[in-house]
Enzyme design. Structure first.
Site, PDB file in Angstrom:
ATOM      1  N   ALA A  13       0.851  -1.193   0.000  1.00  8.84           N
ATOM      2  CA  ALA A  13       0.000   0.000   0.000  1.00  8.84           C
ATOM      3  C   ALA A  13       0.887   1.243   0.000  1.00  8.84           C
ATOM      4  CB  ALA A  13      -0.915  -0.006   1.221  1.00  8.84           C
ATOM      5  N   ALA A  40     -11.451  -0.142 -13.347  1.00  5.16           N
ATOM      6  CA  ALA A  40     -11.493   0.117 -11.908  1.00  5.16           C
ATOM      7  C   ALA A  40     -12.245  -0.990 -11.186  1.00  5.16           C
ATOM      8  CB  ALA A  40     -12.176   1.455 -11.653  1.00  5.16           C
ATOM      9  N   HIS A  56      -8.624   9.644  -7.246  1.00  2.48           N
ATOM     10  CA  HIS A  56      -7.888   8.904  -8.283  1.00  2.48           C
ATOM     11  C   HIS A  56      -8.385   9.288  -9.678  1.00  2.48           C
ATOM     12  CE1 HIS A  56      -5.251   6.142  -6.141  1.00  2.48           C
ATOM     13  NE2 HIS A  56      -6.198   6.010  -5.221  1.00  2.48           N
TER      14      HIS A  56
END
Length: 175
Positions: A13, A40, A56
């Site tokens: 992450a 996505a 994003h």
């Protein structure tokens, strides 16, 4: 890089993997003068995730075409990874989470995904979180998630032309 090359970015992450994958997809799209396609897998289950998805999308800008595919990623790759496109998948671990929460057969879904990757006819850039480097999770669901993601990563890495591990914004070539 031309044709149906598959590049897999794997890392922790906030490691920088999505940024590097996006930069590569944009560079490939520039060389082919096409708009990149973003597949996505995230779902806005809460306000924080809704904000994250919006951020994003804004970071990618209007040039990108976004296809939301939280469960039907193999079908989306099949439809979008065609001649003349550049496709970025972000990310496989969210997809695995979605499958687990929806009680979908992960082995069958993974087989469909690997088939779609193998049939891609354009550059395909794939992102995923490496979740197997930490401690053993304390519950069965988390252990199953870690195991399913790890198995899928091995298969995707085997199918990919290039694999990069990303840490601290730096990519290390694994394949």
């Amino acid at each position: 890089m031309t044709g149906a090359n598959v590049v897999f970015f794997l890392g922790g992450a906030r490691s920088g993997k999505s940024r590097l994958a996006q930069e590569l997809a944009e560079k490939l799209a520039d060389s082919q003068t096409v708009a990149p396609v973003y597949l996505a897998t995230g779902q806005p289950f809460d306000a924080e995730m809704t904000e994250r998805i919006a951020r994003h999308r804004a970071d990618r800008g209007p040039r990108w075409r976004t296809v939301e595919c939280p469960l039907n990623l193999p079908e989306a790759i099949g439809k979008e990874a065609v001649d003349g496109n550049v496709v970025l998948v972000d990310c496989l671990t969210l997809w695995v989470s979605n499958l687990l929460l929806s009680d979908v057969d992960i082995i069958q879904a993974s087989d469909r995904l690997l088939s779609a990757i193998g049939n891609a006819r354009c550059p395909l850039v794939i992102v995923s979180n490496e979740v197997g480097l930490g401690i053993v999770p304390d519950n069965a669901l988390a252990r199953r998630f870690r195991d399913e993601a790890g198995r899928l990563h091995q298969c995707v890495a085997a199918a990919a032309d290039k694999v990069f591990f990303v840490a601290a914004g730096l990519s290390f070539s694994l394949k």
